[in-house]
Motif scaffolding. Structure first.
Motif: not given
Length: 875
Positions: A433-437, A450-460, A462-471
């Motif tokens: 549960g340490g990582i949030h979406l 993640l058909p529309g993408g999203g942001r993964l947050v690892v507290p302390g 980084a924050e990771i932006d996921i960009h969707p491809g052409q699914a």
């Protein structure tokens, strides 16, 4: 040859370009739901390799999408160590197709040269190409194309089994058999001699000569018969012209005519005697009739006098009886009139009592009907209100369409998520549960699409932006969402839940309306109008002052009914007595009238009898005279009958006399006519004999018989040739059959290990002529291939195809195996063994498996293929 990639455009559902890449050399699996285009890919490959680019037949037209367009198929293949790209496009305009082939990026062939290169690469099924064995269309579970692929199977075995060439002659034997059968075909067909062939010509020559010989033989025989007939007719003519014969016939005729004339005279005398008998009989009958009539008239006059006396006395007694009954009827009529008046008065008193009781009862019924009418009107108003409510909201059909659209939307969303960018997090111990979406914790080990993408947050960290491809599936999802939205708007709802709620309210209103209609039917079975009419029909109580104060009070009901019954009984008794006397008086009147009529008739009868006889004394004297003349008339009749009898007994037989005369006349006429006929027949015979004698038919018959003998010898020689050819063909067939076990040996060597994977110790016998499965032996039992279940036939057919594919690869001409949903009847236990067989054969073969059973085929392994849209700008 091995497939590397496939690309389609404007083929059925694929209006936009799609491709399948990464096809490996071994086992390749494309598992996708129904209606995703797997069979379209199979048909596209078939069109590319086996249909001319200029074709626009039914199969090619079936590839065109609903939106229109020109189908295009493109593949990459490895062949003999080089990479080739093959592209073919079909155009609606006939003769405008396009086909091109590149080798390592360089254009190698196009147009007709490219088509020829493709045929050489992999021959079509109808030209004995191996694809008919190895490419299995959807729904094909056995060898339905056995005839088309028979030559392919035989050529394949001949090329991989070298010993066949030495044992049976192989293709050389086939050439010899073709020569033998070609020679036979020139002479005979399955139904007899070939038209225009040597056997046919020989048979027709013999038949023509036989026919001519028979005709000439008939003419010779006819000539001999004509000569015999002429001799017979000449002898008959001499007999008919003999003078003594003619004189005898004339004498016989004259004697018959004289006998006929004597018989006619005797018949005239007999007719006169018969007329005299008839006259005597008539006179005697008339005399007897007069005696009978006069006797009857005298008897009738005596009977009429007695009847007049008897009927006059009866008529007098009947008149006295009638007068007495008429007086009694007058007294009974007065008594009946008084009784009817008393009954009428008692009826009026009873009606007054019943009217008072009815008015009292009507008041209670009026209150009950008024309450029911009020409730019925209330239910009718409620039904109208519920009908309006029941018309609001989606009905069952609309809700089903909305639910189906929502299910389609969910399927499209899941399909998009299956191909969309996804993330799976595996935590180290204690870090769950340490990582949030998007603000929520990400679960451990769960795949999150993640058909529309999203942001993964690892507290302390980084924050990771996921960009969707052409699914894949985005267009389908949008289409499904649009369809669902449209249906909701048409139903006047904003969500599926609202549609369900309003549908439920509609159903409840319909149910309540049905209940209200049922209650209304109970309250007013015939309708509210009938209830109102029933209420208005109830009797009203009389108004104030309607009854005079001096009126006698009404008795009770029992007293009034008893008084009425007594008065009715008295009136009925009086009526019955009156009716009885009326009936008796009518009978008396009828008896009196009948007696008077009989008396009048008796008087008239006496008058008629007296008028006929004109005096009884004169009639008696006439009767006596007639009786005295009767014996003389009887004697006269007896004498006439005796004369007639004597003439009739002496009369000759007229029929016999007439027959003798007719026979004499007929014999003379027949002799004259026969003489004329014989003379005419002799003239005709002389002409026919002269015609036959001039034609020399006997010499021509001898010549024709010589020609027929030579033609029969030629026919026997041709028939001997046909028999020799047939015997040679049968001998070659027996020799080939005896060696066919060696012929199918390579197939069985490849097939047996695969077969034992499904059924240990099983043996499959193969028809060596057709090179197809014939019988399966397992568990001590033997079953014909056609009698096996659909699943077992399907499995054996697949194993046989894999064996052929292995032989083809080892012969140096490998071809890919393509199976389009070819394992549809196999159960879960046996399908695992089929997977093992496919995996085992894939070490030397390229196998492409298309299936809609995604879950079942996960265990097959191999390279997993997908259908992907072609990115813009890619080639």
């Amino acid at each position: 040859m091995k497939l590397c990639s496939i690309r389609l455009e404007n083929l059925r559902r694929f209006t936009d370009p799609v491709e399948i890449t990464g096809i490996g050399p071994g086992l390749n699996v494309l598992a996708a739901p129904n209606e995703q285009g797997k069979s379209t890919i199979f048909d596209a490959l078939h069109a590319l390799f086996f249909k001319d680019a200029k074709a626009w037949d039914k199969e090619i037209r079936g590839l065109v999408p609903h939106a229109g367009g020109d189908p295009r198929v493109e593949v990459e293949v490895d062949h003999e160590g080089a990479r080739y790209r093959i592209a073919k496009q079909f155009f609606k305009t006939s003769g405008k197709g396009e086909v091109r082939i590149w080798r390592e990026g360089t254009l190698l062939h196009q147009a007709d040269a490219a088509e020829a290169w493709l045929k050489a690469l992999i021959k079509p099924p109808k030209e004995d190409g191996p694809s008919g064995l190895l490419w299995v269309r959807q729904g094909v579970t056995s060898f339905e194309d056995a005839r088309e692929t028979l030559s392919a199977r035989r050529d394949l075995l001949s090329s991989v089994a070298g010993e066949v060439e030495m044992v049976t002659g192989g293709q050389r034997m086939d050439a010899i058999r073709r020569q033998v059968r070609e020679a036979l075909d020139q002479l005979v067909t399955t139904r007899g001699a070939r038209k225009g062939g040597a056997l046919d010509l020989a048979e027709r020559a013999v038949a023509d000569l036989v026919q001519r010989r028979d005709q000439l033989s008939a003419q010779v025989q006819e000539l001999r018969q004509l000569l015999d007939q002429r001799r017979a007719l000449q002898a008959e003519q001499a007999a008919l012209n003999d003078p003594e014969e003619r004189a005898e016939l004339q004498a016989r005729l004259e004697a018959a005519e004289a006998a006929m004339e004597a018989a006619n005279r005797h018949q005239e005398q007999l007719a006169q005697a018969s007329h005299a008998v008839q006259l005597a009989e008539t006179v005697l009958e008339n005399h007897q009739r007069k005696i009978a009539e006069l006797t009857a008239r005298l008897e009738e006059a005596s009977a009429a006098k007695a009847a007049v006396a008897e009927t006059s006395e009866v008529a007098a007694r009947a008149h006295v009886t009638f007068d007495a009954q008429e007086e009694k009827k007058r007294h009974l009529t007065e008594a009946a009139t008084q009784a009817r008046a008393g009954a009428k008065k008692a009826r009026a008193a009873l009606d007054a009592v019943l009217q008072a009781i009815s008015v009292a009862q009507a008041e209670g019924l009026r209150r009950d009907l008024s309450d029911r009418l009020k409730q019925a009107r209330a239910q009718a108003d409620q039904i109208d209100s519920l009908a309006k409510a029941a018309a609001c909201g989606p009905d069952e059909a609309v809700l089903r369409r909305i639910e189906a659209a929502r299910e389609a939307h969910n399927l499209a969303r899941r399909a998009q998520e299956a191909t969309a960018t996804a993330v799976t997090v595996h935590y180290q111990a204690g870090q769950e549960g340490g990582i949030h979406l998007d603000g929520a914790g990400v679960p451990d080990g769960k795949r999150l699409p993640l058909p529309g993408g999203g942001r993964l947050v690892v507290p302390g960290v980084a924050e990771i932006d996921i960009h969707p491809g052409q699914a894949g599936g985005a267009a389908a999802l949008e289409q499904a969402q649009a369809a669902l939205t449209q249906l909701l708007e048409q139903a006047g709802c904003t969500s599926v839940e609202e549609a369900r709620t309003r549908h439920k309210a509609r159903q409840e209103a319909q149910q309540q309306r049905q209940e209200a209609q049922t209650l209304l039917k109970v309250l007013a079975p015939d309708g509210i109008k009938a209830l109102i009419d029933q209420l208005e029909a109830l009797p009203q109580a009389p108004g104030a002052g309607a009854q005079d104060e001096s009126t006698t009070p009404l008795p009770d009901r029992a007293e009034a009914e008893a008084a009425f019954r007594a008065a009715e009984q008295e009136a009925e008794a009086a009526e019955n007595a009156l009716e009885a006397i009326r009936s008796a008086a009518a009978d008396s009147r009828l008896a009196m009238e009948n007696a008077s009529a009989r008396a009048d008739a008796a008087v008239q009868r006496l008058d008629r009898a007296l008028a006929v006889i004109e005096g009884q004394e004169q009639a008696a004297e006439a009767l006596q005279r007639l009786s005295e003349d009767l014996p003389a008339l009887q004697q006269n009749l007896s004498q006439a009958k005796a004369t007639e009898t004597a003439l009739r007994q002496a009369a000759p037989d007229p029929a016999q006399t007439r027959a003798i005369l007719q026979r004499a006349q007929s014999a003379q006429d027949a002799a004259r006519q026969r003489a004329q006929e014989v003379a005419r027949d002799l003239a005709v015979l002389e002409t026919r004999i002269a015609t036959h004698a001039s034609a020399a038919v006997e010499e021509e018959l001898a010549d024709t018989e010589g020609q027929l003998d030579r033609a029969q010898k030629r026919l026997a020689a041709v028939e001997f040739e046909v028999a020799v050819l047939r015997r040679l063909d049968a001998a070659l067939e027996r020799a080939r059959s005896e060696a066919q076990e060696h012929y199918v040996g390579p197939v069985m060597a490849e097939l047996r290990p695969l077969l034992r994977m499904l059924w240990p110790e099983a043996e499959l016998s193969v028809d060596a002529g057709k090179v197809l499965p014939e019988e399966l032996q397992r568990g001590g039992e033997t079953a014909a291939f056609d009698s096996l279940s659909g699943g077992t036939q399907e499995q054996i057919a697949l194993l046989v195809r894999l064996a052929f594919a292995r032989l083809l690869a080892r012969s140096g001409h490998p071809a890919p195996v393509i199976l389009d949903d070819a394992i549809v009847y196999t159960d879960d236990a046996r399908i695992e063994k089929i997977f093992d067989a496919l995996t085992m054969q894939a070490d030397e073969l390229q196998i492409l498996v298309f299936s809609c059973r995604q879950k079942a085929f996960r265990g097959l392994g191999g390279t997993q293929l997908t259908i992907r849209p072609v990115e813009a700008g890619s080639q």
